[in-house]
Design an enzyme around this catalytic site. Sequence first.
Site: not given
Length: 727
Positions: A125, A165, A455
């Site tokens: 990520d 994220h 996600s």
Amino acid sequence: MKRCILLFLFVSIIFGFQPTQAAEQRTVIIELDGNAADYRDYLEMHYPFIEIVEEFDTLFQGLALRATDAELNELTAHSQLLNVHQVQTYRATARKADVPFVTEEFLGTKAAGVTGRGVKVGVIDTGIDYKHPDLKQNYKGGFDVVDWDDDPMETTSEQGEATIHGTHVAGIIAANGKMKGIAPDADIYSYRALGPGGSGTSVQVIAAIEKAVEDKMDIINLSLGSSVNGPDWPTSLAVNKAAEMGVSVVTANGNEGPANWTVGSPATATKALSVGAVTTPQKSAVLYESFYKKTIPIALLQGSVEWQQRRSLPIINAGTGEKKLPDATGKIVVFVRGKIPFAEKARAAERANASAVLIYNDADCPLQASLDDGKRPVSIPVAAITKKDGAWLLENEQTVQLSAKQVELQNRMAVFSSRGPVTRNWAIKPEIAAPGAPVWSTVPDSGYQALQGTSMAAPYVAGALALVKEAHPDWTNEQQIGALLTTAELLTKPDGVPYDPIEQGMGKMQPAKALKTAVIIENPLLRFGKIVSKKEIDYVLTVHNVSDEPQRLQFNQPKAVNGVRWRLPMPQTLAPHETKRIKVSISVNPDLQKAGMQQGYLTAGFGKQEVRLPYLFLVKQTDHPKAMGLEMEWKPVGRRGEYRYQIYLPEGAAHLQIDLYNPDTLVYDRRLLTLSQVDAGLVKGSMNKKEAGNAGVYLALVQLRMKDGEYVNIELPLYLSDRMLVK
């Protein structure tokens, strides 16, 4: 030409350079068309000042190099041995949301006595803020393939566009502090493949997967994706290879829904467990027509006030908004998308005393828009609806009366969740669904935030898989994944009709049931492929009885359909710990079937549980994308250099032609490429600067004559530049 997508401008190139200080060194990743060890020897002999920092030979042949721009330029200009991937941009996609969600309330696995202890989960990520108080206990290491060091921290604002994220994803899996993740005792490893702004290249992603495999991860989570819907794209092949080497790979299905065929690589990998997003407990407004008993979902435009109207109101058709509106007092104004900006449409309705505004798209893709234009806010609610619902409203304009009501959205498939199937092999994606709209989790600087996207759904499944692995280490990876699939809950729409297989796969995961299941179907999603002539197709299910008791298996014959005949297994019993391969067959006469995608569910009793098995087959022609992933990269080979192009054609073509247009005026510019008898898959080639023409941003019209004679036109964005960037 009508456009269903926005034109995104990006350049994602493996290496090259922009002018910088001559002494500055950069780390780049190159992919080779030959043996990495041999090319390493070549570099050490001819380019001794270029540092070789890593060699890749597991998932692909390549090297990570550290050198100055001048050294890299010399290497690319003179070497004929490099095969540099034309790459897709991969993004960590999530949307800001306002509603928190507590993971423990969803799972109910606390009493099961498993927490993921001893299971290693690699998060590929944007990096992880491993100093976060809820993550530092479980963080065990990783690697940064963006900066090429062993510090996979999230991008900070000092380094570029900051990211959050990966930290959010890691918290869902294994936060262990104020917030508890799904598997709060699992070991978390971070592999930073996405840099500032949350973007990276396919080779960075592949290099991160290889690092995770070398570090012997039990599970890899990939909450990222591209727009290429193909099973043989490089990242999808890397995922398959990792799975073959014993790693369970969980991927986000994408956020490009609700249109079909929107799943992208690496979720398209045949061996990936791809995940769609389900709504978490929240209230939302919908419109309801009581006479027709029709519910119309709405999506408020960004910047709109809440939709709180209760009494029933008529509608008025305002077209594209180019004509002056009559008095609209006490009415809902319905616009179709056109050239007039959304905020201007809304203010026109406001001046006409309208109570609210609905805008529907002029194409089949979802409409996502904003009212923010720097001017005063709009005082009435403005929402988007689908093209189908907009057309229905206008057909019934004289009789429609719409009222708003609040509905509970829990256990609904999120509208943005990408749908399958996969082109070429016609696999059902996603395979499973999990909460993703919205989810509360950790973010950098010891914070918490709600985000939404597939996600967020993928790490739910990765965490649940960690629980299954701890509870049942004797099961194979396929059995562990199969346990989650077999016990998933089939979700239904507000009208009680199940979501399609390409929307939810097996349905919403239920980890508590997966941990205790007696029967596992290893591959429960039935795909029968594309059918152009009458034939019978077989699909073999692998079924495991993992209990100490006999388990009876019985299929229910589905409702008869003209042109379709099922041959299902007879009732049978699996002995304790017995495995059987069971054949399910379907005979299809395409001449008696409507062309296109045919899907549904088979119902079967497996022990004490009822299982709904998704099935899919395609009859003759379908509406799947015939071309995607068009890119051109400048490579300074020799004195003059060349452009290397690529485009992905799922079924190939008898003839391919690409014309370029100005993206703003849609004025024709030039013809770029013509090819004949093109094979299916990734099409690659090169051309010189004169053949390519002027650099710039274009709308490419891809014209195909398929091998069966069908003609297809596709619009794709293209960024053409003769400059190269070092990522």
